[in-house]
Design a protein around this motif. Sequence first.
Motif, mmCIF file in Angstrom:
data_model
loop_
_atom_site.group_PDB
_atom_site.id
_atom_site.type_symbol
_atom_site.label_atom_id
_atom_site.label_comp_id
_atom_site.label_asym_id
_atom_site.label_seq_id
_atom_site.Cartn_x
_atom_site.Cartn_y
_atom_site.Cartn_z
ATOM 1 N N LYS A 172 -2.224 -0.605 4.434
ATOM 2 C CA LYS A 172 -1.241 -0.696 3.357
ATOM 3 C C LYS A 172 0.008 -1.425 3.826
ATOM 4 O O LYS A 172 0.437 -1.270 4.965
ATOM 5 C CB LYS A 172 -0.860 0.707 2.863
ATOM 6 C CG LYS A 172 -1.997 1.456 2.184
ATOM 7 C CD LYS A 172 -1.524 2.814 1.687
ATOM 8 C CE LYS A 172 -2.665 3.566 1.002
ATOM 9 N NZ LYS A 172 -2.228 4.902 0.538
ATOM 10 N N THR A 174 4.042 -2.514 2.392
ATOM 11 C CA THR A 174 5.051 -2.228 1.370
ATOM 12 C C THR A 174 5.953 -3.440 1.143
ATOM 13 O O THR A 174 6.226 -4.220 2.055
ATOM 14 C CB THR A 174 5.914 -1.023 1.784
ATOM 15 O OG1 THR A 174 6.554 -1.302 3.028
ATOM 16 C CG2 THR A 174 5.060 0.229 1.926
ATOM 17 N N LYS A 175 6.359 -3.578 -0.119
ATOM 18 C CA LYS A 175 7.311 -4.615 -0.552
ATOM 19 C C LYS A 175 6.916 -6.007 -0.073
ATOM 20 O O LYS A 175 7.674 -6.709 0.594
ATOM 21 C CB LYS A 175 8.730 -4.237 -0.094
ATOM 22 C CG LYS A 175 9.214 -2.948 -0.757
ATOM 23 C CD LYS A 175 10.678 -2.658 -0.494
ATOM 24 C CE LYS A 175 11.108 -1.415 -1.271
ATOM 25 N NZ LYS A 175 12.522 -1.065 -1.042
ATOM 26 N N ASP A 233 3.839 -2.968 -3.467
ATOM 27 C CA ASP A 233 3.136 -2.266 -2.398
ATOM 28 C C ASP A 233 1.653 -2.524 -2.620
ATOM 29 O O ASP A 233 1.165 -2.468 -3.760
ATOM 30 C CB ASP A 233 3.395 -0.762 -2.444
ATOM 31 C CG ASP A 233 4.825 -0.401 -2.085
ATOM 32 O OD1 ASP A 233 5.553 -1.285 -1.597
ATOM 33 O OD2 ASP A 233 5.215 0.765 -2.308
ATOM 34 N N HIS A 252 7.786 -3.064 -7.480
ATOM 35 C CA HIS A 252 9.189 -2.756 -7.234
ATOM 36 C C HIS A 252 10.141 -3.688 -7.994
ATOM 37 O O HIS A 252 11.168 -3.248 -8.491
ATOM 38 C CB HIS A 252 9.496 -2.864 -5.728
ATOM 39 C CG HIS A 252 8.840 -1.823 -4.891
ATOM 40 N ND1 HIS A 252 9.271 -0.518 -4.856
ATOM 41 C CD2 HIS A 252 7.750 -1.879 -4.075
ATOM 42 C CE1 HIS A 252 8.499 0.182 -4.027
ATOM 43 N NE2 HIS A 252 7.574 -0.624 -3.548
#
Length: 257
Positions: A172, A174-175, A233, A252
């Motif tokens: 994973k 993120t952003k 994400d 986001h």
Amino acid sequence: MSEAKLTIKIDNTKPVEIMDFTDSFKSLGSQYYKFLSESEYFKLSKTTKFYIKEVRTGSIITELTDLVPLVIPFVENSNSVIEFSAFLKLSYDYLLGKTDAKPKEFDITDCNNLNNIIKPVAKDKGSNMVFTGDFNFGDVTIEMNFNSVEANAIQNAITKEKELLKEPELNKKTKMLFYWDSAKYNSKSKAIDRGIIEAISKSALKVEFENENIKSKMLDIDFNPFHMAYVVDVEIQEIKDNPVLYKILELHDQFEQ
């Protein structure tokens, strides 16, 4: 008062480390409660606990009992301490390879508890640990004992059990900055949802979504989605270490390129 008790005797050759001793009995209590909570034959209450009834001198000899009548009325000749003792014996027999019968599918908590219970003897070469579960009235007695070699063998088997339980780690991020290559607007469209995250791959990969609401937020907008960049994400799914699919987990932000 319970009519059964579990007596644990530790014949140690050197002083038992206090943390090993407390971990052992804490895990014993934890596994007892877990065993009852997963059983169809017993019901739990806030006072359901394992109690130390007596600690005797000499070797470390501890008597444990339950003080709550837990058995469901229609189940005859059943007692939580005896049933739990039988579970422990079958678990350790399985881990030692004495039987192919597994009492249940162990989870990580089971493995940690079963490991900690025998920790005092596993660390002390030449020591021995004896478990005896018996009724005050009746013929039922369950006994098991382990020396340090067997305790270490059990711990090795538990390590293997824990390896089998490990789930592959999800990759994973993120952003990450994402933009569309192609998008399927409705069920009749022949297009395929594909997108690019240049920090991961220059190629457009197939896209899935944690839920349809995320996709709607990315497409049902007043601007051309193909002129937009999105901060997301993402879970990256791979085949032979090569990314093949993005699963968008959260949106986001979005802005024009």
